[in-house]
Design a protein around this motif. Structure first.
Motif, short mmCIF file in Angstrom:
data_model
loop_
_atom_site.label_atom_id
_atom_site.label_comp_id
_atom_site.label_asym_id
_atom_site.label_seq_id
_atom_site.Cartn_x
_atom_site.Cartn_y
_atom_site.Cartn_z
N GLY A 127 0.82 -1.21 0.00
CA GLY A 127 0.00 0.00 0.00
C GLY A 127 0.85 1.25 0.00
N PHE A 170 0.54 5.15 1.52
CA PHE A 170 -0.16 6.03 2.44
C PHE A 170 0.51 7.39 2.40
N GLU A 223 -3.15 8.49 5.93
CA GLU A 223 -4.31 8.10 5.14
C GLU A 223 -3.93 7.21 3.97
N PHE A 224 -4.83 6.31 3.66
CA PHE A 224 -4.65 5.38 2.56
C PHE A 224 -4.70 6.13 1.23
N GLY A 281 -3.67 0.70 -2.90
CA GLY A 281 -3.21 -0.62 -2.48
C GLY A 281 -3.24 -1.58 -3.65
N TYR A 316 -6.59 -0.78 -5.57
CA TYR A 316 -7.58 -0.01 -4.86
C TYR A 316 -7.05 1.40 -4.66
N TYR A 317 -7.97 2.38 -4.72
CA TYR A 317 -7.56 3.77 -4.61
C TYR A 317 -8.48 4.55 -3.69
N ALA A 318 -7.92 5.54 -3.04
CA ALA A 318 -8.73 6.51 -2.33
C ALA A 318 -9.48 7.35 -3.37
N LYS A 351 -8.29 8.79 -7.26
CA LYS A 351 -8.76 7.92 -8.34
C LYS A 351 -8.77 8.68 -9.66
N ARG A 360 -7.24 -0.68 3.96
CA ARG A 360 -7.16 0.79 3.93
C ARG A 360 -6.69 1.36 5.24
N TYR A 361 -6.43 0.52 6.23
CA TYR A 361 -6.07 1.02 7.55
C TYR A 361 -4.61 0.77 7.84
#
Length: 122
Positions: A35, A37, A46-47, A50, A59-61, A65, A104-105
């Motif tokens: 990931g 961050f 913050e994420f 990933g 995966y995206y915030a 995106k 995401r954490y």
């Protein structure tokens, strides 16, 4: 255990691009989901993005995106974050991290790099 080190940060203008890289020390890099961050002073980490261990899922915030792309090269033990159309609000220290599953954490990640500063001026 895996050691991680980020590179590629710097100072750019809004609208510019940067490419961050994360080099991993172990040949078992492909065992880990990875990931990216970011963190600014006084705020929680913050994420950003990933990727699964095979690279098959990403995966995206929402905030990145369409502008950022995460990728990995397991043969070279390298994680990439391509950042396009940068905005001043993208200014932060960026970290790569390794986990056994994409999450995401930050608490789900076991290994972290020292971080690289990205500064975007308007």
């Amino acid at each position: 255990q895996v050691q991680l080190e980020e590179s590629g940060g710097g100072s750019v203008q809004a609208g510019d691009s940067l490419r961050l890289a994360c080099a991993a020390s172990r040949r078992t890099f492909s065992d880990y989901a990875m990931g990216w961050f970011r963190q600014t002073p006084g705020k929680e980490r913050e994420f950003v993005a990933g990727i699964t261990n095979s690279g098959g899922n990403k995966y995206y915030a929402d905030s990145v995106k369409g502008r950022f792309t995460i990728a990995r090269d397991n043969a070279k033990n390298t994680l990439i974050l391509q950042m396009n159309s940068l905005k001043p609000e993208d200014t932060a220290v960026y970290y790569c991290a390794a986990s056994y599953g994409v999450a995401r954490y930050p608490s789900n990640y076991y290994y972290w790099g020292p971080g690289t500063q990205v500064t975007v001026s308007s």
